[in-house]
Design a protein around this motif. Structure first.
Motif, PDB file in Angstrom:
ATOM      1  N   LEU A 156      54.910 -40.870   3.771  1.00  0.00           N
ATOM      2  CA  LEU A 156      54.529 -39.484   3.534  1.00  0.00           C
ATOM      3  C   LEU A 156      54.912 -38.623   4.731  1.00  0.00           C
ATOM      4  O   LEU A 156      54.748 -39.040   5.884  1.00  0.00           O
ATOM      5  CB  LEU A 156      53.018 -39.358   3.303  1.00  0.00           C
ATOM      6  CG  LEU A 156      52.443 -40.010   2.042  1.00  0.00           C
ATOM      7  CD1 LEU A 156      50.930 -39.865   2.039  1.00  0.00           C
ATOM      8  CD2 LEU A 156      53.034 -39.375   0.804  1.00  0.00           C
ATOM      9  N   THR A 157      55.412 -37.442   4.424  1.00  0.00           N
ATOM     10  CA  THR A 157      55.637 -36.463   5.482  1.00  0.00           C
ATOM     11  C   THR A 157      54.349 -35.687   5.691  1.00  0.00           C
ATOM     12  O   THR A 157      53.710 -35.259   4.731  1.00  0.00           O
ATOM     13  CB  THR A 157      56.772 -35.494   5.093  1.00  0.00           C
ATOM     14  OG1 THR A 157      57.961 -36.256   4.914  1.00  0.00           O
ATOM     15  CG2 THR A 157      57.002 -34.469   6.183  1.00  0.00           C
ATOM     16  N   LYS A 158      53.980 -35.499   6.936  1.00  0.00           N
ATOM     17  CA  LYS A 158      52.724 -34.812   7.229  1.00  0.00           C
ATOM     18  C   LYS A 158      52.723 -33.419   6.617  1.00  0.00           C
ATOM     19  O   LYS A 158      53.655 -32.650   6.817  1.00  0.00           O
ATOM     20  CB  LYS A 158      52.520 -34.687   8.737  1.00  0.00           C
ATOM     21  CG  LYS A 158      52.199 -36.005   9.429  1.00  0.00           C
ATOM     22  CD  LYS A 158      52.014 -35.793  10.922  1.00  0.00           C
ATOM     23  CE  LYS A 158      51.707 -37.121  11.617  1.00  0.00           C
ATOM     24  NZ  LYS A 158      51.574 -36.950  13.084  1.00  0.00           N
ATOM     25  N   PRO A 159      51.669 -33.090   5.866  1.00  0.00           N
ATOM     26  CA  PRO A 159      51.568 -31.732   5.332  1.00  0.00           C
ATOM     27  C   PRO A 159      51.424 -30.726   6.466  1.00  0.00           C
ATOM     28  O   PRO A 159      51.063 -31.060   7.591  1.00  0.00           O
ATOM     29  CB  PRO A 159      50.310 -31.779   4.460  1.00  0.00           C
ATOM     30  CG  PRO A 159      50.074 -33.237   4.210  1.00  0.00           C
ATOM     31  CD  PRO A 159      50.573 -33.941   5.422  1.00  0.00           C
ATOM     32  N   SER A 160      51.686 -29.459   6.125  1.00  0.00           N
ATOM     33  CA  SER A 160      51.655 -28.425   7.154  1.00  0.00           C
ATOM     34  C   SER A 160      50.453 -27.521   7.051  1.00  0.00           C
ATOM     35  O   SER A 160      50.271 -26.649   7.881  1.00  0.00           O
ATOM     36  CB  SER A 160      52.934 -27.580   7.059  1.00  0.00           C
ATOM     37  OG  SER A 160      54.060 -28.357   7.355  1.00  0.00           O
ATOM     38  N   LEU A 192      50.422 -20.790  10.364  1.00  0.00           N
ATOM     39  CA  LEU A 192      51.184 -19.541  10.304  1.00  0.00           C
ATOM     40  C   LEU A 192      52.643 -19.797   9.940  1.00  0.00           C
ATOM     41  O   LEU A 192      53.233 -19.089   9.106  1.00  0.00           O
ATOM     42  CB  LEU A 192      51.094 -18.801  11.639  1.00  0.00           C
ATOM     43  CG  LEU A 192      49.722 -18.221  11.998  1.00  0.00           C
ATOM     44  CD1 LEU A 192      49.742 -17.656  13.418  1.00  0.00           C
ATOM     45  CD2 LEU A 192      49.307 -17.126  11.010  1.00  0.00           C
ATOM     46  N   ARG A 193      53.235 -20.826  10.582  1.00  0.00           N
ATOM     47  CA  ARG A 193      54.640 -21.112  10.293  1.00  0.00           C
ATOM     48  C   ARG A 193      54.822 -21.586   8.858  1.00  0.00           C
ATOM     49  O   ARG A 193      55.801 -21.240   8.197  1.00  0.00           O
ATOM     50  CB  ARG A 193      55.185 -22.157  11.274  1.00  0.00           C
ATOM     51  CG  ARG A 193      55.412 -21.601  12.667  1.00  0.00           C
ATOM     52  CD  ARG A 193      56.125 -22.592  13.583  1.00  0.00           C
ATOM     53  NE  ARG A 193      55.305 -23.734  13.919  1.00  0.00           N
ATOM     54  CZ  ARG A 193      55.544 -24.966  13.493  1.00  0.00           C
ATOM     55  NH1 ARG A 193      56.564 -25.195  12.713  1.00  0.00           N
ATOM     56  NH2 ARG A 193      54.764 -25.968  13.845  1.00  0.00           N
ATOM     57  N   PHE A 194      53.882 -22.361   8.372  1.00  0.00           N
ATOM     58  CA  PHE A 194      53.976 -22.798   6.984  1.00  0.00           C
ATOM     59  C   PHE A 194      53.817 -21.617   6.026  1.00  0.00           C
ATOM     60  O   PHE A 194      54.482 -21.553   4.995  1.00  0.00           O
ATOM     61  CB  PHE A 194      52.911 -23.846   6.685  1.00  0.00           C
ATOM     62  CG  PHE A 194      52.928 -24.300   5.247  1.00  0.00           C
ATOM     63  CD1 PHE A 194      53.825 -25.258   4.837  1.00  0.00           C
ATOM     64  CD2 PHE A 194      52.063 -23.746   4.315  1.00  0.00           C
ATOM     65  CE1 PHE A 194      53.862 -25.670   3.518  1.00  0.00           C
ATOM     66  CE2 PHE A 194      52.098 -24.146   2.989  1.00  0.00           C
ATOM     67  CZ  PHE A 194      52.998 -25.114   2.592  1.00  0.00           C
ATOM     68  N   ALA A 195      52.936 -20.687   6.362  1.00  0.00           N
ATOM     69  CA  ALA A 195      52.753 -19.502   5.513  1.00  0.00           C
ATOM     70  C   ALA A 195      54.060 -18.741   5.365  1.00  0.00           C
ATOM     71  O   ALA A 195      54.418 -18.286   4.271  1.00  0.00           O
ATOM     72  CB  ALA A 195      51.671 -18.598   6.110  1.00  0.00           C
ATOM     73  N   VAL A 196      54.792 -18.616   6.461  1.00  0.00           N
ATOM     74  CA  VAL A 196      56.089 -17.921   6.417  1.00  0.00           C
ATOM     75  C   VAL A 196      57.067 -18.681   5.529  1.00  0.00           C
ATOM     76  O   VAL A 196      57.716 -18.105   4.654  1.00  0.00           O
ATOM     77  CB  VAL A 196      56.656 -17.759   7.842  1.00  0.00           C
ATOM     78  CG1 VAL A 196      58.060 -17.158   7.791  1.00  0.00           C
ATOM     79  CG2 VAL A 196      55.747 -16.878   8.684  1.00  0.00           C
ATOM     80  N   ALA A 197      57.185 -20.001   5.749  1.00  0.00           N
ATOM     81  CA  ALA A 197      58.134 -20.806   4.979  1.00  0.00           C
ATOM     82  C   ALA A 197      57.779 -20.819   3.497  1.00  0.00           C
ATOM     83  O   ALA A 197      58.648 -20.694   2.631  1.00  0.00           O
ATOM     84  CB  ALA A 197      58.169 -22.233   5.527  1.00  0.00           C
ATOM     85  N   GLN A 198      56.479 -20.957   3.200  1.00  0.00           N
ATOM     86  CA  GLN A 198      56.053 -20.995   1.801  1.00  0.00           C
ATOM     87  C   GLN A 198      56.318 -19.668   1.104  1.00  0.00           C
ATOM     88  O   GLN A 198      56.789 -19.614  -0.031  1.00  0.00           O
ATOM     89  CB  GLN A 198      54.570 -21.347   1.712  1.00  0.00           C
ATOM     90  CG  GLN A 198      54.066 -21.496   0.276  1.00  0.00           C
ATOM     91  CD  GLN A 198      52.578 -21.704   0.224  1.00  0.00           C
ATOM     92  OE1 GLN A 198      51.832 -20.976   0.857  1.00  0.00           O
ATOM     93  NE2 GLN A 198      52.137 -22.697  -0.529  1.00  0.00           N
TER      94      GLN A 198
END
Length: 667
Positions: free
Chosen positions: A114-118, A270-276
């Protein structure tokens, strides 16, 4: 799920990153899983605990790869060699998405990868899946889980964050937490809600943050701003139950509590929010493009299906009106009335042609390399007179460098004419009506823009601009903003967009009410600046002038009324005319050697015009049988033609009898 049974499940997390462990515990608590999480910071600690049988009986291991001293692969290898070590379920749980790592993990004996969730939400979902599966089935799911794109960190070194809070404390706290992160952040803070809309609409921020008690106020402030124009928002919630209706209405990507404001978790969220957000917007745009393409293709197929009958009927009306005009020669009132009807028929013909343009595929279009700059000069020279008649200035700004693009020259002229004429109509009431056309090269693309200082486009109309038949020039909606003598069909922009996208280009529109509109066309520049000869007018053979008095013409058209009208009109013009409505009887009974020109309808029941054409050949014929193809839609004339047959042209219905006679006589 029973709480007691959950308590009997232990997740053993072997990870040297304490932030990841904290995130897992927070996510489990937020998701309502009363799961014990045992943290071991090093691989040797885990192996020692397993060897001494001090691990809980029911557990699942989350094993990180990148750890000092002993990495996850070595830990897994050693575990599987220990007695009963092969029975312990191990999930390699890492931030790596390298396929080689996936393969090596399974080769070492991992049950899953599994890849670690963000985000906390993803981690909570993961915990729920692991715990549920372990309790119900006693094992973790086998096989790799393909890493999601959204879990990959945004590679940009600097991102901009806007923090809105009436007090400066939140901004100061966030700034302090993010200062230590390797991924740089530029943070702006506002304390007044009135600034929020202006700041976000300017489009300078990647993500913004506010507190939960401001969510409803934020929603009211941003109500006029399209959702796709806002950056994502992360909310600082007052408790773990932050996923309420207000957050959903605002479109919050995620939320954190004050206790969860830790550097790594905040940065990751925050970075995941941008990517999503970017991925979601890209997906929505792709879906919209797909729906629009399907809609245009459906319209095109429908248009092709009805064009024949539709244009046949118009051809009958047009021919009948011309006959009436001749009959009432000298009657000015009748002549004016017939002229208005003829104008309406012409407009319906243009609508039919535009609809068929929307449905044409790239394979059906002859595309060559043309010099956009030269064609731009030629087209604008023709439109300059129209601009002066409307009292407007038409200005071209471009350099002398060649600008080769791959596009049909007629399609390009249609796009330019549509965009410039729209702009000229929009400056109808401007004090200094001006339309500026600019052409420049940028990163391998030709950027063509048409700008005006006219009425502009209301925001509520922007999403509808490319919908067929939507027009701001309709009689009921003009309100004096456009010239009273024009009326839009609502097909200009959809056709332009279809023509541009067909060759890999893009058409975009930006506008402000009362200030003007800019339409931008971006086209890929083609290597090599020489214009394709396929796009240059081919020198035609000198036309053979035929005297109508001695020309023998046959009309083959399944529409009996139109066939009769053409028979009468051509006879009055001096031609020797024979007419048929059935292709089978025409081929069986007509003496083809006594026909100079055949007017051949292309779409007929029984035998199509193409099939008739291929049966007309005669290698011993001394003079070619000339064939004029008439059709309600663009026909595909076969090649090569049979011997003794020559196609002298194609005439699309509805046509004027005068145009037909001109084709027959070569004038």
């Amino acid at each position: 799920m029973s709480t007691d049974r959950s308590q009997n499940t232990t997740v053993v997390m072997i990870d040297d990153d304490a932030e990841d462990v904290m995130m897992l515990r927070t996510a489990a608590r937020r998701a309502g899983h009363d799961v014990r999480i045992l943290h071991l910071a090093a691989g040797h600690e885990f192996l020692e605990a397993f060897s001494q049988a001090t691990l809980p009986e029911r557990c699942v291991v989350l094993l990180d790869i990148n750890m000092p001293a002993m990495d996850g692969f070595e830990v897994l290898d050693r575990l599987r060699r220990l007695p009963r070590g092969e029975l312990l379920p191990v999930v390699v749980f890492t931030s790596s998405s390298d396929q080689l790592h996936v393969e090596r993990a399974f080769a070492s004996g991992a049950n899953a990868f599994l890849t670690k969730p963000s985000t906390l939400k993803e981690t909570a979902d993961l915990m729920g899946a692991l715990v549920t599966h372990w309790i119900l089935h006693g094992q973790v799911p086998g096989g790799p889980v393909v890493p999601r794109e959204l879990t990959v960190a945004d590679p940009r070194p600097l991102q901009r964050l806007l923090v809105w809070s009436p007090q400066s404390g939140l901004a100061d706290e966030v700034t302090g937490l993010l200062r230590s992160m390797a991924h740089g952040w530029e943070i702006d803070a506002i304390t007044r809600g009135e600034e929020l809309s202006a700041r976000l609409s300017a489009g300078h921020y990647d993500v913004w943050m506010t507190e939960q008690h401001l969510v409803e106020q934020a929603g009211a402030l941003l109500a006029h701003l399209p959702i796709e124009s806002r950056p994502p928002v992360v909310v600082v919630a007052t408790g773990h139950g932050g996923d309420n209706e207000a957050l959903q209405a605002l479109g919050a990507v995620d939320h954190l509590t004050r206790e969860e404001l830790r550097p790594a978790l905040l940065d990751r969220t925050l970075r995941f929010a941008v990517a999503q957000w970017r991925s979601q917007r890209a997906l929505e745009r792709s879906q919209q493009d797909l729906l629009r393409s399907e809609r245009m293709a459906t319209i095109g197929r429908m248009a092709s299906g009805v064009a024949h009958e539709y244009n046949n009927l118009n051809a009958v009306v047009l021919a009948g009106l011309e006959r009436l005009d001749q009959h009432y020669f000298g009657d000015q009132h009748a002549h004016q009335l017939i002229g208005r009807i003829l104008g309406a028929i012409e407009r319906s013909r243009r609508i039919s042609e535009s609809l068929m343009t929307l449905g044409r595929s790239t394979a059906e279009v002859g595309i060559g390399v043309i010099d956009l700059r030269l064609h731009l000069n030629d087209t604008l020279a023709l439109l300059d007179l129209r601009a002066r008649r409307l009292g407007a200035k038409l200005r071209l700004e471009c350099d002398d460098a060649p600008c080769p693009v791959q596009m049909d020259s007629n399609d390009l002229q249609q796009v330019l004419s549509n965009l410039v004429v729209n702009a000229l109509h929009a400056v109808h009431r401007a004090i200094d009506p001006t339309v500026v056309v600019r052409l420049e090269l940028s990163e391998g693309r030709a950027i063509l823009s048409v700008s005006d200082n006219g009425v502009g486009i209301p925001p509520e109309d922007m999403p509808r601009l490319f919908q067929p038949f939507f027009s701001r020039k309709a009689v009921q909606g003009r309100n004096g903003l456009f010239p009273a003598t024009i009326e839009g069909t609502g097909l200009g922009l959809p056709v332009c967009q279809a023509l541009i996208e067909r060759v890999g280009g893009e058409l975009t529109i930006s506008s402000r009410v009362g200030q003007g509109t800019t339409v931008t066309v971006s086209l890929p520049v083609t290597a090599g600046g020489r214009e394709s000869s396929a796009q240059e007018p081919r020198a035609a053979d000198p036309p053979t002038l035929l005297a109508a008095v001695s020309t023998r013409v046959a009309v083959l058209d399944d529409n009996a009324v139109l066939c009769q009208m053409l028979h009468e009109a051509l006879t009055d013009a001096g031609f020797l005319v024979r007419s048929r409505i059935d292709p089978q009887s025409f081929l069986a009974e007509e003496d083809l050697e006594t026909i100079d020109i055949l007017i051949l309808d292309w779409l007929m029941p029984g035998l199509t015009g193409g099939e008739v054409l291929m049966r007309l050949g005669n290698p011993e014929r001394k003079t070619n049988l000339r064939v004029l193809v008439v059709s309600g839609e663009e026909p595909q004339v076969p090649a090569p033609l049979p011997p003794g047959v020559e196609v002298i042209g194609v005439l699309l219905k509805p046509y004027r009898v005068s145009d037909l006679i001109a084709r027959l006589t070569g004038t």
